[in-house]
Design an enzyme around this catalytic site. Sequence first.
Site, PDB file in Angstrom:
ATOM      1  N   TRP A 133       0.546  -1.569   0.010  1.00 59.96           N
ATOM      2  CA  TRP A 133       0.138  -0.205  -0.275  1.00 59.96           C
ATOM      3  C   TRP A 133       0.310   0.834   0.000  1.00 59.96           C
ATOM      4  CZ3 TRP A 133      -0.393  -3.707   3.540  1.00 59.96           C
ATOM      5  CH2 TRP A 133       0.156  -4.136   4.828  1.00 59.96           C
ATOM      6  N   ARG A 134       2.250   0.709  -0.114  1.00 63.27           N
ATOM      7  CA  ARG A 134       2.999   2.529   0.204  1.00 63.27           C
ATOM      8  C   ARG A 134       3.200   2.899  -1.279  1.00 63.27           C
ATOM      9  NH1 ARG A 134       7.054   1.759   5.334  1.00 63.27           N
ATOM     10  NH2 ARG A 134       5.672   1.818   7.094  1.00 63.27           N
ATOM     11  N   GLY A 146      -9.792 -11.952  11.181  1.00 59.88           N
ATOM     12  CA  GLY A 146     -10.666 -11.390  12.235  1.00 59.88           C
ATOM     13  C   GLY A 146     -11.254 -10.482  12.325  1.00 59.88           C
ATOM     14  N   ASP A 175       0.473   3.820  16.816  1.00 56.86           N
ATOM     15  CA  ASP A 175       0.124   2.932  15.956  1.00 56.86           C
ATOM     16  C   ASP A 175       1.214   2.282  18.033  1.00 56.86           C
ATOM     17  OD1 ASP A 175       3.134   2.182  15.936  1.00 56.86           O
ATOM     18  OD2 ASP A 175       2.557   1.203  14.035  1.00 56.86           O
ATOM     19  N   GLU A 208      -5.000  -0.129   6.217  1.00 52.51           N
ATOM     20  CA  GLU A 208      -5.319   1.206   8.326  1.00 52.51           C
ATOM     21  C   GLU A 208      -6.202   0.085   9.015  1.00 52.51           C
ATOM     22  OE1 GLU A 208      -2.939   2.729   9.502  1.00 52.51           O
ATOM     23  OE2 GLU A 208      -1.336   2.940   8.241  1.00 52.51           O
ATOM     24  N   CYS A 252      13.595  -0.446  17.369  1.00 53.21           N
ATOM     25  CA  CYS A 252      13.403  -0.410  18.938  1.00 53.21           C
ATOM     26  C   CYS A 252      12.235  -1.635  18.641  1.00 53.21           C
ATOM     27  CB  CYS A 252      12.642   0.985  18.981  1.00 53.21           C
ATOM     28  SG  CYS A 252      12.722   1.218  20.349  1.00 53.21           S
ATOM     29  N   CYS A 262      17.805   9.447  23.687  1.00 53.68           N
ATOM     30  CA  CYS A 262      16.836   7.803  24.468  1.00 53.68           C
ATOM     31  C   CYS A 262      17.165   7.808  25.811  1.00 53.68           C
ATOM     32  CB  CYS A 262      17.746   6.488  23.446  1.00 53.68           C
ATOM     33  SG  CYS A 262      16.388   5.998  24.165  1.00 53.68           S
ATOM     34  N   CYS A 266      19.822  -0.672  19.897  1.00 55.93           N
ATOM     35  CA  CYS A 266      20.396   0.605  20.026  1.00 55.93           C
ATOM     36  C   CYS A 266      21.311   0.939  19.139  1.00 55.93           C
ATOM     37  CB  CYS A 266      20.285   0.967  21.472  1.00 55.93           C
ATOM     38  SG  CYS A 266      18.834   0.130  22.522  1.00 55.93           S
ATOM     39  N   GLU A 318       5.615   7.209   8.976  1.00 55.91           N
ATOM     40  CA  GLU A 318       5.763   5.916   8.651  1.00 55.91           C
ATOM     41  C   GLU A 318       6.838   5.763   8.912  1.00 55.91           C
ATOM     42  OE1 GLU A 318       3.038   5.310   4.283  1.00 55.91           O
ATOM     43  OE2 GLU A 318       5.634   5.335   4.130  1.00 55.91           O
ATOM     44  N   CYS A 375      20.215   1.950  15.963  1.00 56.72           N
ATOM     45  CA  CYS A 375      19.080   3.352  15.758  1.00 56.72           C
ATOM     46  C   CYS A 375      19.119   4.748  16.016  1.00 56.72           C
ATOM     47  CB  CYS A 375      18.463   3.012  17.500  1.00 56.72           C
ATOM     48  SG  CYS A 375      17.095   4.228  17.633  1.00 56.72           S
ATOM     49  N   TYR A 404      -7.108   6.957  15.828  1.00 55.72           N
ATOM     50  CA  TYR A 404      -5.879   6.961  15.189  1.00 55.72           C
ATOM     51  C   TYR A 404      -5.796   6.233  13.464  1.00 55.72           C
ATOM     52  CZ  TYR A 404      -2.284   3.744  13.803  1.00 55.72           C
ATOM     53  OH  TYR A 404      -1.044   3.326  12.451  1.00 55.72           O
TER      54      TYR A 404
HETATM   55 FE1  SF4 Z   1      14.680   2.094  20.731  1.00 53.86          FE
HETATM   56 FE2  SF4 Z   1      16.068   4.009  22.491  1.00 53.86          FE
HETATM   57 FE3  SF4 Z   1      17.161   1.489  21.947  1.00 53.86          FE
HETATM   58 FE4  SF4 Z   1      17.129   3.651  19.591  1.00 53.86          FE
HETATM   59  S1  SF4 Z   1      18.438   3.763  21.897  1.00 53.86           S
HETATM   60  S2  SF4 Z   1      16.379   1.230  20.059  1.00 53.86           S
HETATM   61  S3  SF4 Z   1      15.104   4.263  20.726  1.00 53.86           S
HETATM   62  S4  SF4 Z   1      16.110   2.018  23.592  1.00 53.86           S
END
Ligand code: SF4
Length: 346
Positions: A13-14, A71, A128, A27, A182, A198, A189, A172, A192, A110
């Site tokens: 759908w993107r 469902g 979400d 959605e 995450c 964080c 992390c 998104e 990330c 939502y």
């Molecule tokens: Fe999640 Fe924080 Fe780890 Fe990033 S640094 S993955 S936001 S816990």
Amino acid sequence: MLWHARHARSMPWRTEPRDPYAVWISEVMLQQTRVASVAPYFERFMRRFPNVKALAAASLDEVLSLWSGLGYYRRARALHAAAQKIDVDLGGRIPSSIAALLTLPGIGSYTASAIASLAYGEPAAVVDGNVCRVVARLFALRTPIDEKQTRAEIEHHAAGMLDRSAPGAFNEAMMDLGAVVCTPRSPACAACPVAACCGALRSSEQETIPVMPRRRAVPRVELVALVAECDGHVLLGQRSPSGLFGGMWEPLTWEGDRSVARRSKAACAIGAERWRACGTVEHTLTHRMLVVRVFAASARHMKTLAEDQLPAGYDSAGWYTAEQARARGLSVLARKVMACAGVGTD
Ligand code: SF4
């Protein structure tokens, strides 16, 4: 956003540009259902109902049959009702404002935010389950995630972080970050893109934030199902629209044990005989576990059942071949019950 340019998940759908109809359908399907499960249903649904008009013109039975297995069937009923409303009252155009979207059946805050931001670029944050987790960790929120106050804080922070120049792409990116990096357990992390800000990482609480609600015991509901056959046809009842499995078709089912089914007006009317126990089927819903004892029986005649002969919760019943049954909306539970009795539906 740079991270997302390289790591965005590919989903059917993107498409570019985003199609509001496809965003809406996806959605609704994604509510309480995983992306991997939704994708094939979405593609089948879009092939059959490529736009609002096609969906509005379809029968509810056909919509439910394409939804069969996904469902939470009230979503399909609401989707169909909303398509008819959009077609008749709104000239076929899916509204772009959250206020107008909220007037449609089955669209809550939502889904309205998701359609408005992803399809129309409205500056609304979409929160979400994945986004909840990311925000709770970023801001080190230590209160249970299902509490109203926690939810309000998460929505407040998500709105504050929103990139108002590209809200759809930002939303998104947040959803994908939660799904891919995450993750609920062992978040990555080191990879990330927002690790530097964080709170949970700073205090080494990634595994304990978000604080999950305590699991409650799910009540068990004992049911008995009758798979009655006659001349290559099986008796199926259609659930009343408002209740559980509303509008779906299934072998007649009662709350209680075998004696309830045997003494029922329906079983007497069709002359059910040669009962045999086939086994037990379990089916877990969000708030209860259904335990269904399945019985097969031969019917002496394919009698049409009157309303007062049906068990509670059914509007009608009829006799169908396996092929005809497939074309109706059978729930996953109905398929399991029929398979248990040796009646194929696949
Ligand atoms: Fe999640 Fe924080 Fe780890 Fe990033 S640094 S993955 S936001 S816990």
